[in-house]
Design a protein around this motif. Structure first.
Motif, PDB file in Angstrom:
ATOM      1  N   TYR A  72      48.758  29.400  -7.966  1.00  0.00           N
ATOM      2  CA  TYR A  72      48.213  28.094  -7.548  1.00  0.00           C
ATOM      3  C   TYR A  72      48.109  27.860  -6.117  1.00  0.00           C
ATOM      4  CZ  TYR A  72      47.885  22.956  -7.133  1.00  0.00           C
ATOM      5  OH  TYR A  72      47.378  21.507  -6.956  1.00  0.00           O
ATOM      6  N   SER A  73      49.159  28.299  -5.207  1.00  0.00           N
ATOM      7  CA  SER A  73      48.906  28.086  -3.800  1.00  0.00           C
ATOM      8  C   SER A  73      47.781  29.033  -3.462  1.00  0.00           C
ATOM      9  CB  SER A  73      50.151  28.476  -3.101  1.00  0.00           C
ATOM     10  OG  SER A  73      50.585  29.745  -3.365  1.00  0.00           O
ATOM     11  N   ALA A  74      47.779  30.300  -3.802  1.00  0.00           N
ATOM     12  CA  ALA A  74      46.483  31.095  -3.544  1.00  0.00           C
ATOM     13  C   ALA A  74      45.277  30.576  -3.891  1.00  0.00           C
ATOM     14  CB  ALA A  74      46.642  32.451  -4.109  1.00  0.00           C
ATOM     15  N   ALA A  75      45.016  29.895  -5.153  1.00  0.00           N
ATOM     16  CA  ALA A  75      44.099  29.518  -5.627  1.00  0.00           C
ATOM     17  C   ALA A  75      43.512  27.968  -4.629  1.00  0.00           C
ATOM     18  CB  ALA A  75      43.796  29.048  -6.933  1.00  0.00           C
ATOM     19  N   ALA A  76      44.721  27.427  -4.254  1.00  0.00           N
ATOM     20  CA  ALA A  76      44.356  26.234  -3.737  1.00  0.00           C
ATOM     21  C   ALA A  76      43.565  26.367  -2.119  1.00  0.00           C
ATOM     22  CB  ALA A  76      45.579  25.236  -3.604  1.00  0.00           C
ATOM     23  N   THR A  77      44.448  27.437  -1.639  1.00  0.00           N
ATOM     24  CA  THR A  77      44.060  28.050  -0.261  1.00  0.00           C
ATOM     25  C   THR A  77      42.519  28.492  -0.259  1.00  0.00           C
ATOM     26  OG1 THR A  77      46.357  28.625   0.354  1.00  0.00           O
ATOM     27  CG2 THR A  77      44.438  29.629   1.637  1.00  0.00           C
ATOM     28  N   ALA A  78      42.223  29.425  -1.265  1.00  0.00           N
ATOM     29  CA  ALA A  78      40.871  29.919  -1.560  1.00  0.00           C
ATOM     30  C   ALA A  78      39.740  28.819  -2.072  1.00  0.00           C
ATOM     31  CB  ALA A  78      40.764  31.069  -2.946  1.00  0.00           C
ATOM     32  N   ALA A  79      40.184  27.826  -2.547  1.00  0.00           N
ATOM     33  CA  ALA A  79      39.416  26.901  -2.818  1.00  0.00           C
ATOM     34  C   ALA A  79      38.932  26.147  -1.361  1.00  0.00           C
ATOM     35  CB  ALA A  79      40.146  25.806  -3.714  1.00  0.00           C
ATOM     36  N   LEU A  80      40.093  25.904  -0.472  1.00  0.00           N
ATOM     37  CA  LEU A  80      39.765  25.297   0.641  1.00  0.00           C
ATOM     38  C   LEU A  80      38.754  26.035   1.478  1.00  0.00           C
ATOM     39  CD1 LEU A  80      40.390  22.818   2.523  1.00  0.00           C
ATOM     40  CD2 LEU A  80      42.434  23.965   3.735  1.00  0.00           C
ATOM     41  N   ASP A  81      39.106  27.207   1.687  1.00  0.00           N
ATOM     42  CA  ASP A  81      38.110  28.097   2.279  1.00  0.00           C
ATOM     43  C   ASP A  81      36.771  28.184   1.792  1.00  0.00           C
ATOM     44  OD1 ASP A  81      40.264  29.103   3.987  1.00  0.00           O
ATOM     45  OD2 ASP A  81      40.626  31.005   2.643  1.00  0.00           O
ATOM     46  N   ALA A  82      36.493  27.941   0.458  1.00  0.00           N
ATOM     47  CA  ALA A  82      35.296  28.040  -0.117  1.00  0.00           C
ATOM     48  C   ALA A  82      34.657  26.824   0.544  1.00  0.00           C
ATOM     49  CB  ALA A  82      35.248  28.287  -1.563  1.00  0.00           C
ATOM     50  N   THR A  83      35.033  25.759   0.128  1.00  0.00           N
ATOM     51  CA  THR A  83      34.540  24.224   0.186  1.00  0.00           C
ATOM     52  C   THR A  83      34.481  24.089   1.697  1.00  0.00           C
ATOM     53  OG1 THR A  83      36.674  23.315   0.629  1.00  0.00           O
ATOM     54  CG2 THR A  83      35.647  23.267  -1.552  1.00  0.00           C
ATOM     55  N   LYS A  84      35.143  24.645   2.714  1.00  0.00           N
ATOM     56  CA  LYS A  84      34.640  24.608   4.064  1.00  0.00           C
ATOM     57  C   LYS A  84      33.370  25.240   4.611  1.00  0.00           C
ATOM     58  CE  LYS A  84      39.251  24.148   6.351  1.00  0.00           C
ATOM     59  NZ  LYS A  84      40.129  24.861   7.237  1.00  0.00           N
ATOM     60  N   LYS A  85      33.211  26.218   3.680  1.00  0.00           N
ATOM     61  CA  LYS A  85      31.673  26.879   4.205  1.00  0.00           C
ATOM     62  C   LYS A  85      30.398  25.998   3.650  1.00  0.00           C
ATOM     63  CE  LYS A  85      33.665  31.616   3.182  1.00  0.00           C
ATOM     64  NZ  LYS A  85      33.689  32.792   2.421  1.00  0.00           N
ATOM     65  N   THR A  86      30.803  25.252   2.610  1.00  0.00           N
ATOM     66  CA  THR A  86      29.606  24.114   2.174  1.00  0.00           C
ATOM     67  C   THR A  86      29.652  23.019   3.127  1.00  0.00           C
ATOM     68  OG1 THR A  86      31.092  22.679   0.843  1.00  0.00           O
ATOM     69  CG2 THR A  86      30.061  24.736  -0.271  1.00  0.00           C
ATOM     70  N   LYS A  87      30.523  22.846   4.023  1.00  0.00           N
ATOM     71  CA  LYS A  87      30.469  21.556   4.959  1.00  0.00           C
ATOM     72  C   LYS A  87      30.267  20.364   4.111  1.00  0.00           C
ATOM     73  CE  LYS A  87      28.592  24.241   8.704  1.00  0.00           C
ATOM     74  NZ  LYS A  87      27.704  24.591   9.875  1.00  0.00           N
ATOM     75  N   ASP A  88      30.571  20.323   3.051  1.00  0.00           N
ATOM     76  CA  ASP A  88      30.437  19.147   2.219  1.00  0.00           C
ATOM     77  C   ASP A  88      31.909  18.209   2.004  1.00  0.00           C
ATOM     78  OD1 ASP A  88      30.788  17.241   0.076  1.00  0.00           O
ATOM     79  OD2 ASP A  88      29.201  18.070  -1.114  1.00  0.00           O
ATOM     80  N   PRO A  89      32.069  17.239   2.925  1.00  0.00           N
ATOM     81  CA  PRO A  89      33.259  16.522   2.903  1.00  0.00           C
ATOM     82  C   PRO A  89      33.937  16.113   1.605  1.00  0.00           C
ATOM     83  CG  PRO A  89      31.537  14.993   3.608  1.00  0.00           C
ATOM     84  CD  PRO A  89      31.036  16.335   3.546  1.00  0.00           C
ATOM     85  N   THR A  90      33.277  15.783   0.768  1.00  0.00           N
ATOM     86  CA  THR A  90      33.927  15.435  -0.395  1.00  0.00           C
ATOM     87  C   THR A  90      34.556  16.660  -1.280  1.00  0.00           C
ATOM     88  OG1 THR A  90      32.060  13.871  -1.124  1.00  0.00           O
ATOM     89  CG2 THR A  90      33.356  14.518  -2.818  1.00  0.00           C
ATOM     90  N   LEU A  91      33.806  17.736  -1.190  1.00  0.00           N
ATOM     91  CA  LEU A  91      34.724  19.301  -1.897  1.00  0.00           C
ATOM     92  C   LEU A  91      35.794  19.478  -0.873  1.00  0.00           C
ATOM     93  CD1 LEU A  91      31.627  21.321  -2.810  1.00  0.00           C
ATOM     94  CD2 LEU A  91      33.329  20.105  -4.268  1.00  0.00           C
ATOM     95  N   ILE A  92      35.600  19.187   0.412  1.00  0.00           N
ATOM     96  CA  ILE A  92      36.606  19.755   1.141  1.00  0.00           C
ATOM     97  C   ILE A  92      37.879  18.681   0.829  1.00  0.00           C
ATOM     98  CG2 ILE A  92      37.536  19.806   3.550  1.00  0.00           C
ATOM     99  CD1 ILE A  92      34.601  20.551   4.330  1.00  0.00           C
ATOM    100  N   ALA A  93      37.481  17.530   0.806  1.00  0.00           N
ATOM    101  CA  ALA A  93      38.657  16.487   0.526  1.00  0.00           C
ATOM    102  C   ALA A  93      39.543  17.083  -0.628  1.00  0.00           C
ATOM    103  CB  ALA A  93      38.242  15.034   0.404  1.00  0.00           C
ATOM    104  N   LYS A  94      38.714  17.389  -1.853  1.00  0.00           N
ATOM    105  CA  LYS A  94      39.509  17.711  -2.843  1.00  0.00           C
ATOM    106  C   LYS A  94      40.365  18.980  -2.782  1.00  0.00           C
ATOM    107  CE  LYS A  94      36.127  15.329  -6.123  1.00  0.00           C
ATOM    108  NZ  LYS A  94      35.073  15.600  -7.123  1.00  0.00           N
ATOM    109  N   ALA A  95      39.774  19.906  -2.328  1.00  0.00           N
ATOM    110  CA  ALA A  95      40.418  21.150  -1.782  1.00  0.00           C
ATOM    111  C   ALA A  95      41.765  20.898  -1.077  1.00  0.00           C
ATOM    112  CB  ALA A  95      39.688  22.143  -1.158  1.00  0.00           C
ATOM    113  N   LEU A  96      41.620  19.780  -0.104  1.00  0.00           N
ATOM    114  CA  LEU A  96      42.906  19.487   0.770  1.00  0.00           C
ATOM    115  C   LEU A  96      43.857  19.099  -0.113  1.00  0.00           C
ATOM    116  CD1 LEU A  96      40.993  18.023   3.987  1.00  0.00           C
ATOM    117  CD2 LEU A  96      42.714  20.037   3.983  1.00  0.00           C
ATOM    118  N   PHE A  97      43.329  18.189  -1.113  1.00  0.00           N
ATOM    119  CA  PHE A  97      44.448  17.462  -2.179  1.00  0.00           C
ATOM    120  C   PHE A  97      45.066  18.488  -2.845  1.00  0.00           C
ATOM    121  CE2 PHE A  97      45.303  16.331  -6.325  1.00  0.00           C
ATOM    122  CZ  PHE A  97      46.126  15.186  -6.095  1.00  0.00           C
ATOM    123  N   GLU A  98      44.362  19.701  -3.357  1.00  0.00           N
ATOM    124  CA  GLU A  98      44.906  20.654  -4.147  1.00  0.00           C
ATOM    125  C   GLU A  98      46.037  21.440  -3.116  1.00  0.00           C
ATOM    126  OE1 GLU A  98      44.958  21.024  -7.213  1.00  0.00           O
ATOM    127  OE2 GLU A  98      43.246  19.709  -7.448  1.00  0.00           O
TER     128      GLU A  98
END
Length: 208
Positions: A146-172
Motif C-alpha cells: 500500500y505504501s509503495a502504491a501510494a508513493t507511486a500514485a503521488l509520483d504519477a499524479t505530480k507529472k500531470t500537474k493536476d491539483p485534484t489528482l495530486i490532492a487525492k494521492a497526497l491523501f493516500e
C-alpha cells in the motif's frame, strides 16, 4: 411475450428506443446515457453503445452509484469491440470495483492497464490512483504494497500537474503513513498538502 418476438425485431426495437432517448434527452442528463447504452447493447450495436456507456458510467461514479456503472462496463468489455476505447472501459470498471470496496476484482484490470504502452500521463496517474486504493482495501499484515502504491500514485499524479489528482494521492500517502506508522510518508503528505494549498484553490479530499 417479449421473447416470442423475433430476435431481429427485438434488436431493431431496442435500437429505435435508443435513438428516441438520444433525440429527447436533456443536455445535462448524463444518467440516461446508461439506459441508451443498454438499448444499443440489446440491439446488438456495441459500437454505438460504447460512448454512451463511458459517459453514463462516469456520471454514475461521480454520484456514488458504481454498481450500475460496473454492470454496463462489464457488458461492453465482454463485447470487445475495437471501435470502443477498451482501456477507458477497463479504467472505469476498476474504479467501479474499488468504489464498492472490491479491490481484489480491480487488481487484474489494474495489472493489465499497467502493461499498456499507449496510455497518456493522466491515464497512467489514474491507474496508479486506483491501484493505491485497491492496495489499501487488500492491505494485509504487511502494508508495504500500500505504501509503495501510494508513493507511486503521488509520483504519477505530480507529472500531470493536476491539483485534484495530486490532492487525492497526497491523501493516500497520509493514510498509508497513518496505517503503517510511516512518519516519513505523513511528513511528506503534510508538506505536499501545504504546498498545494498555497498554490491552488483545490479543495482537498477527505476520503478516497
Amino acid at each position: 411475450a417479449y421473447y416470442s418476438v423475433a430476435v431481429a425485431t427485438r434488436q431493431h426495437l431496442h435500437r429505435r428506443v435508443a435513438d428516441l432517448l438520444i433525440e429527447h434527452r436533456a443536455q445535462n442528463d448524463k444518467a440516461i446515457c446508461l439506459e441508451i447504452a443498454w438499448h444499443h447493447l440489446r440491439g446488438n450495436d456495441a459500437a454505438r453503445a460504447g460512448p454512451f456507456a463511458l459517459e453514463g458510467a462516469e456520471a454514475m461514479l461521480a454520484v456514488g452509484a458504481p454498481q450500475g456503472a460496473q454492470e454496463v462496463l462489464e457488458r461492453i468489455l465482454a463485447q470487445n469491440h475495437q471501435s470502443v476505447d477498451l482501456n477507458r472501459v477497463r479504467l472505469l470498471l476498476a474504479k467501479a470495483f474499488v468504489d464498492q470496496s472490491k479491490g481484489g476484482a480491480a487488481v487484474p484490470i489494474i495489472y493489465q492497464l499497467s502493461q499498456e504502452q499507449n496510455l497518456d500521463l493522466r491515464e497512467r496517474a489514474e491507474v496508479a490512483m486506483v491501484r493505491a486504493v485497491a492496495e489499501f482495501q487488500l492491505n494485509a499484515e504487511s502494508g508495504d504494497c500500500y505504501s509503495a502504491a501510494a508513493t507511486a500514485a503521488l509520483d504519477a499524479t505530480k507529472k500531470t500537474k493536476d491539483p485534484t489528482l495530486i490532492a487525492k494521492a497526497l491523501f493516500e500517502c497520509a493514510r498509508a503513513g497513518t496505517e503503517e506508522g510511516r512518519s516519513d510518508l505523513l511528513h511528506a503528505a503534510e508538506a505536499g498538502i501545504d504546498e498545494l494549498a498555497d498554490t491552488t484553490d483545490t479543495v482537498l479530499p477527505i476520503a478516497a
